[in-house]
Write a protein that holds these residues in place. Structure first.
Motif: not given
Lengths: 85, 258
Positions: B50-55, B68-72, B77-79, B98-99
């Motif tokens: 999951c990304d930064i923000g509400c997600s 969990q990572t930041h800003h898209g 990371v998942v790749t 983020g996206g």
């Protein structure tokens, strides 16, 4: 599962279960209901806001749109099968 | 017999009720994802980023391995996780901030390389966690914290159309769709097909979810539905934008009914 006590209401054609421990009182289900048969309850939800309850069991057609619209899975609607009645 | 809430099996019960605001669409989007994970029986192989923000409030949402990572940066990371261990099924979950804004380059490059990952992006037309500022997806005329007179397309452009962009730059075998939280069964089918596309190793899978934010839209339940079902589809058309030729067919090679 403490706090997830179901409140079951038997309606003529099925069962309506609401979990006040999950209901945050957003009201999305009330607006989604095509028959407008839900209303705020005396019972409070997890954030101290009113939970919901069916006010008019006669008009409910057990479509389950309220359960689909609930972001917290606080509603369950089951329709009686024809043979059960 | 005790009645249990009708939650997906892959949800983590101890963390419920979840941390999202009342009426937040993330709950429905993640319910669709949970149902898709249950349907495919892949709970032990999923990595959820999951990304930064509400997600990011979804970090303990599922009973699966989460990061969990930041800003898209969830996408790269998942790749990396997917490249290190192709057996895993990697899902990146992010918001439109983020996206499409801060982390747009990661989405663009991952889509351009046709990485075999699934990206799910919740679009609620603004930055919700920081108080509702204008985002690339904000509708023309929509009032936010940083556009108090409504968004002016002359000055700030038109809403970003992510799935259209991703569909244009990905390879043939990508799956790109846009769903909405007001249609949960359709959204669940999109998630299933997006995950299936990754499991079969075809290519990039991308699902944008039109989501709600009553807190920052400052809407009651009625206006929330109206904004989601009337105003947002005027700019964001829902449906499948790109389906791989091999997908949607059952074992006999016939087109599957969806």
């Amino acid at each position: 599962m403490e706090g997830f006590e179901p409140v079951t209401r038997e309606l003529p054609g099925g069962t309506f279960v609401v979990f006040p421990g999950l209901c945050k009182g957003c009201g999305l289900c009330l607006e989604k209901c095509p028959k407008r048969c839900l209303d705020w309850s005396e019972r409070l939800g997890i954030y101290g806001t009113p939970a919901i309850e069916p006010v008019d069991g006669e008009t409910c057609n057990y479509c389950g749109l309220c359960a689909l619209a609930c972001p917290d899975c606080a509603i369950m609607v089951t329709k009686k099968k024809r043979g059960d009645a | 017999m005790t009645v249990k809430p009708a939650m997906p099996e892959s949800w983590r019960l101890e963390t419920k009720p979840h941390k999202f605001c009342p009426g937040c669409g993330h709950g429905i989007a993640l319910r669709a994802l949970g149902q898709a994970i249950d349907e495919l029986g892949i709970q032990d192989r999923v990595v959820f980023g999951c990304d930064i923000g509400c997600s990011l409030l979804a970090w303990d949402f599922f009973n699966v391995d989460s990061v969990q990572t930041h800003h898209g940066r969830t996408t790269p990371v998942v790749t990396g996780i997917k490249r290190a261990n192709p057996e895993l099924i990697c899902v990146a979950y992010m918001g439109d901030g983020g996206g499409y804004a801060i982390g747009a380059q990661h989405l663009v490059n991952a889509a351009g390389r046709n990485e075999r990952i699934t990206v799910i992006l919740a679009n609620n037309t603004q930055y919700a966690m920081t108080g509702g500022q204008m985002a690339p997806t904000t509708l023309p005329g929509q009032k936010t914290e940083t556009s108090p007179y409504g968004r002016d397309p002359e000055a700030t452009g038109h809403p970003a159309k992510g799935p259209e962009m991703v569909a244009a730059i990905t390879g043939e075998d990508a799956y790109v769709a846009r769903g909405t939280v007001s249609k949960l069964p359709q959204l669940r089918r999109m998630m299933v097909r997006a995950l299936q596309n990754q499991i079969e190793g075809r290519g990039f899978s991308f699902v944008e979810v039109l989501s709600t934010c009553p807190t920052n839209w400052r809407t009651n339940a009625k206006d929330t539905w109206e904004f989601l079902e009337k105003k947002m589809p005027a700019h964001f058309r829902t449906g499948e934008l790109k389906v791989p030729a091999a997908a949607g067919k059952d074992e006999d090679g016939k087109k599957a009914v969806h």
